[in-house]
Design an enzyme around this catalytic site. Structure first.
Site, mmCIF file in Angstrom:
data_model
loop_
_atom_site.group_PDB
_atom_site.id
_atom_site.type_symbol
_atom_site.label_atom_id
_atom_site.label_comp_id
_atom_site.label_asym_id
_atom_site.label_seq_id
_atom_site.Cartn_x
_atom_site.Cartn_y
_atom_site.Cartn_z
ATOM 1 N N TRP A 182 0.855 -1.159 -0.083
ATOM 2 C CA TRP A 182 0.046 -0.028 -0.099
ATOM 3 C C TRP A 182 0.702 1.225 0.086
ATOM 4 O O TRP A 182 0.697 2.189 0.827
ATOM 5 C CB TRP A 182 -0.860 -0.040 1.184
ATOM 6 C CG TRP A 182 -1.995 -0.986 1.094
ATOM 7 C CD1 TRP A 182 -2.116 -2.106 1.986
ATOM 8 C CD2 TRP A 182 -3.048 -1.195 0.021
ATOM 9 N NE1 TRP A 182 -3.326 -2.896 1.363
ATOM 10 C CE2 TRP A 182 -3.818 -2.248 0.212
ATOM 11 C CE3 TRP A 182 -3.313 -0.448 -1.008
ATOM 12 C CZ2 TRP A 182 -4.985 -2.888 -0.519
ATOM 13 C CZ3 TRP A 182 -4.482 -0.881 -1.892
ATOM 14 C CH2 TRP A 182 -5.082 -1.923 -1.611
ATOM 15 N N ASN A 261 3.538 12.394 10.884
ATOM 16 C CA ASN A 261 2.906 13.297 11.498
ATOM 17 C C ASN A 261 2.949 14.728 10.736
ATOM 18 O O ASN A 261 1.957 15.807 10.685
ATOM 19 C CB ASN A 261 3.640 13.879 12.749
ATOM 20 C CG ASN A 261 2.900 13.201 14.082
ATOM 21 O OD1 ASN A 261 1.821 12.632 13.941
ATOM 22 N ND2 ASN A 261 3.676 12.770 14.838
ATOM 23 N N GLU A 384 -2.104 6.338 7.081
ATOM 24 C CA GLU A 384 -1.408 6.963 7.918
ATOM 25 C C GLU A 384 -1.968 7.260 9.372
ATOM 26 O O GLU A 384 -2.380 8.435 9.800
ATOM 27 C CB GLU A 384 -1.236 8.711 7.205
ATOM 28 C CG GLU A 384 -0.167 8.372 5.756
ATOM 29 C CD GLU A 384 0.180 9.736 5.291
ATOM 30 O OE1 GLU A 384 0.515 10.517 6.032
ATOM 31 O OE2 GLU A 384 0.293 9.760 4.168
ATOM 32 N N PHE A 404 -3.063 0.175 23.128
ATOM 33 C CA PHE A 404 -2.704 -0.402 22.050
ATOM 34 C C PHE A 404 -2.656 -1.919 22.018
ATOM 35 O O PHE A 404 -2.927 -2.672 21.036
ATOM 36 C CB PHE A 404 -1.295 0.071 21.356
ATOM 37 C CG PHE A 404 -1.559 1.601 21.123
ATOM 38 C CD1 PHE A 404 -1.952 1.884 19.511
ATOM 39 C CD2 PHE A 404 -1.176 2.531 21.752
ATOM 40 C CE1 PHE A 404 -1.907 3.216 19.204
ATOM 41 C CE2 PHE A 404 -0.961 3.994 21.644
ATOM 42 C CZ PHE A 404 -1.744 4.235 20.162
#
Length: 408
Positions: A182, A261, A384, A404
């Site tokens: 990707w 970022n 992202e 997470f």
């Protein structure tokens, strides 16, 4: 009489509400920022908009677009020197907004080139071997780059990457093996910024060039999103990379996250351009479309939807402006970027879906462009950092607890 005259004068001097700029963003921009935006808007509307329907239908990325952007000076625009414009972060955001008003795929190509290829070379590269060698040609659009972090088995968890770099001291090189997927621009890229785990367990950045033995970049076919940009894999089978192609100031996962970022900041602006297009299209369509003898826009439900769209876009734009000003003062945190990437992408996707619905059957025709924006924003909401991943980043900041993994 004097009182009435004064009353009329006061009323006439009262500012009028402009739905196109509800909180007067224009007055908060510098003259340079407005000029940069308007110049690029003209290019986007006159040179990109006429191409996009067929490019999207046929799943074609026009490589020359990058060269055209290079001539305009909008690649790596915040970088100072090396043929780059050195503009403000807000100006960069305005560029992303105008480009994504046309198509998210075009903005993706520019965003990767600027934030994920040129930025890491500028911030973490060597002066002679890397910055001087690559940045001027990337700025001109002579070279096109891509950024390899995501892997087939590791999307939101890049720290578990399987790509390995083995150091060969005898010939001062590294041997890379692994796969990335990707990857925007990879099938047409000249330069590959690839992240790999080394023997010392550090994650480092490597600059691979098209044509290196063992390097291939097959295109991913059949996308229903971002069809006008080239997406593919990066396959590395014993690719030998000289030591001089290692980013010397990059030796942890924090570095590619820092690059991301930068890109997420541009995305936060860009998606609002797509959302604005959908709002303007839905407004005009419902004003023109007559049902039951009146315009659809006379319907209260339609007006509420338009009001909701306008509100979210306006708040998002002013938040982006604030983030851009903070960015230029070096006061931005990753959580700030996550907040806007998550919010603006989610809101833009909702707006595109609503606009598609408001256009009825015509909403699924690419001639109206809204369905294309809706499909594109499905991907932008994911890449992202997914909507949920950014929620966990913010949740950790709020509670002090990372969620997470199940680790205590």
């Amino acid at each position: 009489k004097g009182g009435k005259t004064q009353g009329r004068s006061a009323k006439s001097s009262r500012p009028e509400f402009d739905w196109r700029d509800p909180l007067v963003l224009e007055e908060q921009l510098t003259a340079d920022e407005i000029l940069i935006r308007d110049t690029f808007r003209t290019y986007c509307q006159e040179h990109l908009m006429p191409r996009i329907v067929l490019a999207n239908r046929n799943e074609v990325f026009h490589r020359e677009i990058i060269s055209e952007m290079g001539e305009l000076g909008v690649l790596g625009p915040t970088i100072k020197g090396y043929g780059c414009a050195g503009v403000s972060s807000v100006a960069y955001g305005l560029l992303a907004r105008e480009l994504e008003r046309v198509d998210s795929g075009y903005r993706s190509a520019m965003s990767v080139q600027s934030s994920l290829v040129m930025h890491p070379i500028y911030a973490y590269g060597s002066e002679e071997q890397q910055q001087q060698k690559y940045l001027p040609r990337l700025a001109k659009g002579e070279l096109l780059g891509c950024f390899g972090l995501t892997e087939p088995n590791h999307g939101s968890d890049p720290g578990s990457m399987e790509t390995r770099a083995l150091h060969n001291p005898s010939n001062r090189s590294y041997t890379l093996n692994g796969a990335k997927t990707w990857i925007t621009n990879s099938p047409v890229a000249d330069l590959f910024v690839v992240w790999a785990r080394c023997e010392d367990n550090c994650i480092r950045g490597f600059l691979l060039e098209k044509g290196m033995r063992g390097l291939s970049a097959p295109k991913i076919e059949g996308k229903f999103s971002l069809r006008a940009s080239a997406t593919g894999m990066i396959i590395m089978d014993d690719v030998e990379v000289p030591e001089e192609n290692v980013l010397p100031k990059a030796s942890s996962l924090a570095v590619p996250f820092g690059c991301l970022n930068n890109a997420r900041y541009g995305i936060s602006w860009g998606v609002l351009g797509a959302a604005e297009f959908c709002l303007h299209t839905a407004r005009q369509y419902t004003l023109d479309r007559i049902q039951f003898g009146v315009p659809l826009a006379k319907n209260q439900l339609i007006q509420r939807k338009l009001a909701d769209m306008l509100t979210e876009i306006t708040l998002g734009l002013h938040a982006c402006l604030q983030l851009g000003r903070l960015k230029d003062q070096d006061k931005v945190t990753p959580e700030m970027v996550s907040l806007l990437k998550r919010n603006n992408c989610g809101k833009a996707l909702d707006i595109a879906r609503q606009a598609r619905d408001m256009l009825g059957g015509n909403g699924i025709s690419d001639e109206y462009h809204v369905i294309r924006h809706a499909m594109n924003l499905e991907a932008v909401n994911t890449y992202e950092g997914t909507h949920d991943i950014h929620a966990l980043i913010l949740g950790r900041a709020i509670t002090g607890i990372q969620a997470f993994t199940t680790d205590k």
